[in-house]
Design an enzyme around this catalytic site. Structure first.
Site, PDB file in Angstrom:
ATOM      1  N   THR A   1       0.805  -1.263   0.007  1.00 58.29           N
ATOM      2  CA  THR A   1       0.024   0.000  -0.112  1.00 58.29           C
ATOM      3  C   THR A   1       0.927   1.224  -0.008  1.00 58.29           C
ATOM      4  O   THR A   1       2.022   1.316   0.720  1.00 58.29           O
ATOM      5  CB  THR A   1      -0.911   0.005   1.127  1.00 58.29           C
TER       6      THR A   1
ATOM      7  N   CYS B   1      -1.825   4.912  -5.284  1.00 58.04           N
ATOM      8  CA  CYS B   1      -2.794   4.075  -4.330  1.00 58.04           C
ATOM      9  C   CYS B   1      -2.907   2.593  -5.160  1.00 58.04           C
ATOM     10  O   CYS B   1      -3.286   2.719  -6.151  1.00 58.04           O
ATOM     11  CB  CYS B   1      -4.020   4.827  -4.026  1.00 58.04           C
TER      12      CYS B   1
END
Length: 230
Positions: free
Chosen positions: A83, A197
């Protein structure tokens, strides 16, 4: 082949992409029945998301540090945080283990340099777009100017990520919102756009735009395979 450690679950939708892409890349490079050696610890994203929005990054870092210790104990030679946003606590997590962290911003910056990018736009969660832990690393380590959307646009992107993409919900309207914001950034001089992202790649691909996209999930995966096979 080295064993790749993954700290995933943030969200599991994008972690599934990591697992699939890592194995495909190893198979492509080595052929036959080869696949990646992977140790995965997947956290409960509901707990992490709550800590994020409470601003309790220390405790969120503690959760990831425990996960890092688990992948090290299971035999990982190095590890990835799957992430972008949680790289805010990368130093805390990295300090908890003796194996190296392959930082997603470093992998991305190296690819930007290869493409001779001088000014790039960054899309991601509000945390990634607003704060310096990612932008500053790209600018200071690679000399690349980083643009971000306006405050209102950041809110739109943040909500799409958490309320849709992290739940596996893909909407054409949301894609159009991303595309409009991307075009605004290109107008401001962005030579490329970081999909900062790991869920954004579920919604936007290079086929949707002429602007050069830098998908951090794919970049992170390729860098990991390079290291695993070096």
């Amino acid at each position: 082949m080295q064993t790749i450690g993954l700290i995933g679950g943030m969200s599991w939708e994008s972690t599934a992409s990591y697992y699939q892409l890592l194995n495909r890349e190893v198979k492509q490079r080595l052929g036959g029945l080869h696949s990646a050696k992977i140790v995965l610890v997947s956290v409960d994203f509901a707990e992490i998301e709550q800590l994020q929005h409470q601003g309790n990054w220390q405790q969120a870092g503690d959760v990831l540090a425990q996960a890092a210790q688990s992948v090290e104990a299971a035999g990982a030679d190095f590890f990835l945080i799957c992430t972008n946003t949680m790289h805010k606590v990368a130093e805390q997590v990295s300090a908890s283990v003796s194996i190296p962290l392959l930082h997603i911003a470093d992998a991305t910056g190296a690819v930007l340099i290869e493409h001779k990018i001088k000014k790039v736009a960054l899309l991601g969660t509000r945390f990634t777009m607003q704060e310096d832990f990612y932008k500053k690393r790209i600018t200071e380590s690679f000399g690349i100017e980083v643009l971000v959307p306006s405050a209102d646009e950041q809110t739109l992107l943040h909500d799409i990520i958490y309320q849709e993409l992290c739940l596996g919900i893909i909407k054409d309207d949301s894609r159009r919102t991303f595309m409009q914001i991307m075009q605004n950034l290109v107008t401001q001089g962005a030579e490329g756009i970081i999909l900062g992202c790991t869920e954004i790649g579920l919604l936007i691909s290079q086929a949707h735009t002429q602007c050069k996209l830098f998908d951090t999930t794919s970049i992170h995966v390729n860098s990991a395979v390079n290291q695993a096979l070096s």
